[in-house]
Design an enzyme around this catalytic site. Structure first.
Site, mmCIF file in Angstrom:
data_model
loop_
_atom_site.group_PDB
_atom_site.id
_atom_site.type_symbol
_atom_site.label_atom_id
_atom_site.label_comp_id
_atom_site.label_asym_id
_atom_site.label_seq_id
_atom_site.Cartn_x
_atom_site.Cartn_y
_atom_site.Cartn_z
ATOM 1 N N GLN A 219 0.994 -1.437 -0.154
ATOM 2 C CA GLN A 219 0.425 0.109 -0.029
ATOM 3 C C GLN A 219 0.821 1.161 -0.019
ATOM 4 O OE1 GLN A 219 -2.552 0.731 -0.190
ATOM 5 N NE2 GLN A 219 -4.126 -0.681 -0.158
ATOM 6 N N SER A 220 1.627 1.101 -0.872
ATOM 7 C CA SER A 220 3.238 2.149 -0.689
ATOM 8 C C SER A 220 2.529 3.167 -1.588
ATOM 9 C CB SER A 220 4.295 2.083 -1.737
ATOM 10 O OG SER A 220 5.141 3.488 -1.483
ATOM 11 N N ASN A 221 2.721 4.267 -0.380
ATOM 12 C CA ASN A 221 1.953 6.145 -0.717
ATOM 13 C C ASN A 221 3.793 6.903 -2.364
ATOM 14 O OD1 ASN A 221 0.285 6.463 0.903
ATOM 15 N ND2 ASN A 221 1.721 5.735 2.763
#
Ligand SMILES: *Cc1c(COP(=O)(O)O)cnc(C)c1O
Length: 333
Positions: free
Chosen positions: A76-78
């Site tokens: 879920q990397s920003n």
């Protein structure tokens, strides 16, 4: 400080707001005045801290003639979302290598940032097991792309090298200038501390402009000592790059490891409470992985009376709210 010697794009559109949080301050007892710097409102799809770093990293890539960006992150990397975002805007291809740090956590159809990767047009997503050598995985991808005639450029996880951390030296300087304009004296700054570029850059910038505001990092994945070493190493490199006289001392790096909980990206009750308090009282959306845990640390320090009465404390909101939509069950429980 002088940043004009470095390749840099123009992603910021001016300083992000510094706002007072009077309602939250009251709810927490009214002894400490809480302020927030809204880096969640930075440009780039849905905002967040990686925009400041990518302003320098993508500029470096473009100067080196790259037509393709490769980066990595958690599922879920920003950082991956914002790299995909700015790559799209610059007309560069973007390839992601995702580390499944929690086994079974990658779902192709997941919401949140994962959904946005596709929407933002990333070319490929490769998922590798937790603990993989991410740099080696990205090198492999780069070789493949070179063989196909592309010119790839690798941005490390979180854009946390000295190039990316320069973006947070800029932020520290911006903050000090704003506070001077506002005639606002801040006693302490609290930032999330993950891949370390934000924390390291802030300390370097603060040192470079002689701002003299202590900065504390709230860890999201590692114990205190381990994180402090990582932040210090990167701060030293960044200070060298920016020619900050005297460099950064080891004791300037302070981390709290008490708010990580069971591990990176795994929810804690204190994180859930922090996200709800910020939403209910200030209408500010945090995220479950970084700003939520960092805010939980901030709230705990306020409640424990660590900050003297009437202190002004500034929280750096690094963004991440799209990840909320991948954690609906955590907040509805
Ligand atoms: C990456 C990230 C952080 C941590 O910043 P680092 O520079 O990696 O330490 C904090 N908050 C959000 C929302 C992030 O995406």
């Amino acid at each position: 400080m002088n940043y004009t010697q470095f390749p840099r794009r123009n992603y910021l559109q001016g300083p992000t707001p510094i706002e007072e949080m009077p309602a939250l301050s009251r709810v927490l007892g009214g002894e400490v005045n809480l302020y927030i710097k809204r880096d969640d409102l930075l440009p780039g799809s849905a905002g967040g801290n990686k925009t400041r770093k990518l302003e320098f990293c993508i500029a470096d890539a473009m100067e080196k003639g790259a037509d393709t960006i490769i980066t990595c992150g958690a599922v879920q990397s920003n950082h991956c979302r914002l790299t995909a975002s700015w790559s799209a805007k610059e007309g560069l291809d973007c390839h992601l290598v995702l580390e499944e740090r929690v086994k079974g956590s990658y779902k192709k159809e997941a919401s949140g940032n994962n959904f946005l990767f596709e929407l933002l047009g990333v070319k490929t997503i490769e998922v590798v097991p937790g603990g993989s050598d991410m740099m080696a995985e990205m090198e492999k991808k780069a070789q493949e792309l070179k063989a196909a005639g592309r010119s790839p450029y690798i941005i490390p996880g979180g854009a946390s090298n000295a190039i990316g951390a320069t973006g947070y030296a800029v932020c520290a300087e911006e903050t000090v200038n704003q506070l001077n304009d506002m005639r606002l004296s801040i006693d302490h700054i609290v930032v999330p501390s993950g891949s370390a570029g934000t924390h390291a850059g802030m300390v370097v910038g603060m040192t470079g402009v002689n701002g003299n505001i202590p900065i504390s990092g709230m860890n999201v994945s590692r114990p205190k000592d381990v994180q402090e070493e990582i932040v210090h190493k990167l701060a030293v490199k960044t200070a060298e790059r920016l020619h900050v006289k005297g460099g950064v001392e080891r004791q300037d790096i302070v981390c709290y490891g008490d708010y990580v909980g069971p591990g990176y990206s795994l929810p804690t009750d204190a994180m859930v409470e922090a996200v709800k308090l910020f939403a209910n009282h200030e209408a500010i959306l945090l995220d479950p992985v970084y700003s939520g845990k960092a805010a939980a640390g901030l709230i705990d320090l306020v409640r424990k009376g660590v900050f003297p009465k009437d202190s002004n404390v500034l929280f750096l909101h690094t963004g991440g709210s799209p990840a909320l939509y991948a954690y609906l069950d955590t907040f509805r429980k």
